[in-house]
Design an enzyme around this catalytic site. Structure first.
Site, short mmCIF file in Angstrom:
data_model
loop_
_atom_site.label_atom_id
_atom_site.label_comp_id
_atom_site.label_asym_id
_atom_site.label_seq_id
_atom_site.Cartn_x
_atom_site.Cartn_y
_atom_site.Cartn_z
N CYS A 273 0.87 -1.19 0.00
CA CYS A 273 0.00 0.00 0.00
C CYS A 273 0.90 1.23 0.00
CB CYS A 273 -0.94 0.00 1.19
SG CYS A 273 -1.94 -1.50 1.35
N GLY A 278 6.27 8.11 0.44
CA GLY A 278 7.22 8.64 1.42
C GLY A 278 8.03 7.55 2.10
N CYS A 389 -2.52 5.48 10.10
CA CYS A 389 -2.68 6.82 10.67
C CYS A 389 -4.02 6.98 11.36
CB CYS A 389 -2.48 7.90 9.60
SG CYS A 389 -3.57 7.74 8.17
#
Length: 464
Positions: A273, A278, A389
């Protein structure tokens, strides 16, 4: 009929007249777009990022120039960040509540109030454009006097009324507050909710020499090594080092999970994913042989573009993770799973208004399946890091406990104090990583906080 304490506006249901659509009124298209996008978020639970995408966003948004698009984003972020405060201030200036079906009117009022209370826009312009907007819409034309009266009253009273309203409100829906309090206690929830009202800074992960880039950007270096700029005054592509890929934008918390894999130079590592890339970039810069797996073609294009700018050589695979079976297991696997994003409310204030407890439980179920598939890709003796997150334990602490239950092939590999700079304050009693918006406190809130992230590390049993 809705009545305003400042003004009453009457119309006869049987009267016939032409509604002025306000065509050509400067500033009106942006306010219309803001109200329509606010309706899409609040009424239809549509994520704001998609609505404000420059290529595929809402047609009213795409019809605006870049300056007005920026204004619309500012209005929407503010209207959502302070939604309950704004609602309370509007309600106090009405003799009666708005009708349940008067959503279009409510959105016009919220867009106008957001400008008056929080944005650097002349009060007169905010009021006048809201009135023109109301008059131009057949659903709200007869309430234009209400709009005028309520907003003018807000202008007159905001200096005293706004601080009081902010002190009384938490600016979040009840379900969201309840889950935060269950996980972090009343004080912890309050601290996180307070940070949600503060616009997030811009964090950068740099290839090297963070002090140099902090000086170049007018920011500072965080204990974790990220470079933070509280108030970025330039577009990201205009910053030095963008073209030659010296850094990338990445919240300080999002930069932590990849570091849990430790020394990765020369090792085969899968980033699952992977978009927007980043974490992939972190691993590649550290010398890993990275395979980045992403199921979405659109997100894959973004991932590829970001890695191309950074000049990083990474194997990119478009695949459904539940069907992806590498020929050879990886030395390490990082799964940053899709989640409710409740840890990113500072950056995405629409999240509490577009998600629900049911969404969290559904996403937790998806994460459990993905984690099981990710585990099968790890070589014996290898590492697996699971992260997301979300602030919700259902997608974090509870997920780990469920994953480990009954398994003999994986065990916790706890994160240890001192493992890398700045991490100690975020390690819980089980050696998991848990950051929250209230972390990294500072006297100036614009310099403080980070996204809410969870990460846990596991090691696969070696033969014998």
């Amino acid at each position: 009929m809705v009545l305003s304490g400042a003004q009453r506006h009457r119309s006869h249901a049987g009267s016939r007249h032409v509604v002025d659509d306000g065509a050509g009124t400067p500033g009106l298209p942006a306010r219309r777009a803001a109200a329509r996008l606010l309706a899409a978020v609040v009424d239809k639970k549509t994520p704001l990022d998609g609505l404000t995408d420059d290529e595929h966003g809402h047609p009213d948004y795409r019809a605006l120039d870049q300056r007005d698009r920026g204004l619309v984003r500012a209005i929407l972020a503010t209207a959502l960040r302070f939604r309950m405060t704004i609602a309370a201030l509007i309600e106090r200036r009405l003799d009666r509540p708005l009708p349940a079906n008067a959503t279009a009117l409510a959105h016009i009022l919220h867009v106008g109030a957001a400008q008056i209370l929080f944005l650097d826009i002349p009060d007169s312009a905010a009021v006048n454009l809201a009135v023109v907007h109301a008059k131009s819409d057949p659903r709200t034309e007869r309430f234009s006097g209400v709009v005028n009266g309520v907003l003018r009253e807000l202008v007159r009273r905001k200096a005293r009324a706004l601080p009081a309203a902010l002190a009384e409100s938490t600016d979040a829906p009840a379900w969201f507050i309840e889950r935060l309090e269950a996980a972090y206690g009343k004080d912890g929830a309050a601290a996180n909710l307070a940070m949600h009202r503060v616009e997030a800074p811009t964090d950068f992960t740099v290839r090297s020499d963070p002090d140099r880039w902090a000086e170049a950007f007018g920011g500072f270096v965080l204990p974790t090594g990220s470079v933070r700029v509280p108030h970025l005054d330039r577009a990201v592509p205009d910053l030095p080092g963008f073209e030659d890929g010296q850094w990338w934008v990445q919240d300080a918390a999002a930069a932590l999970p990849a570091r849990l894999l430790g020394e990765v130079a020369g090792r085969r590592v899968a980033d699952l994913c992977a978009a927007p890339g980043g974490k992939t970039a972190q691993l590649a810069v550290a010398g890993a042989k990275v395979t980045a797996v992403e199921a979405s073609a659109n997100r894959l294009r973004r991932l590829s573009g970001n890695l191309a700018r950074l000049g990083l050589d990474v194997e990119i695979v478009e695949a459904d993770l539940t069907k992806y079976a590498p020929a050879t297991p990886f030395d390490a696997v990082l799964l940053d799973a899709p989640c409710s994003s409740t840890g990113t409310v500072r950056r995405h204030p629409d999240v509490p208004w577009t998600k629900s407890p049911e969404d969290i439980l559904k996403l937790a179920s998806v994460q459990a399946r993905l984690l099981s598939h990710a585990a099968a890709m790890v070589a014996p003796g290898g590492l697996l890091v699971f992260s997301n997150c979300s602030l919700d334990p259902a997608e974090g602490e509870d997920m780990v406990a469920e994953f480990l239950q009954g398994r003999t092939d994986f065990s916790r590999d706890p994160v240890r104090p001192g493992e890398f700079p700045g991490v100690d304050d975020f390690i819980n009693a089980r050696g998991e990583l848990r950051t929250t918006p209230a972390g990294l406190p500072a006297e100036d809130p614009s310099r403080a906080g980070l996204d809410g992230f969870f990460a846990a590390r596991f090691r696969k049993s070696a033969p014998g």
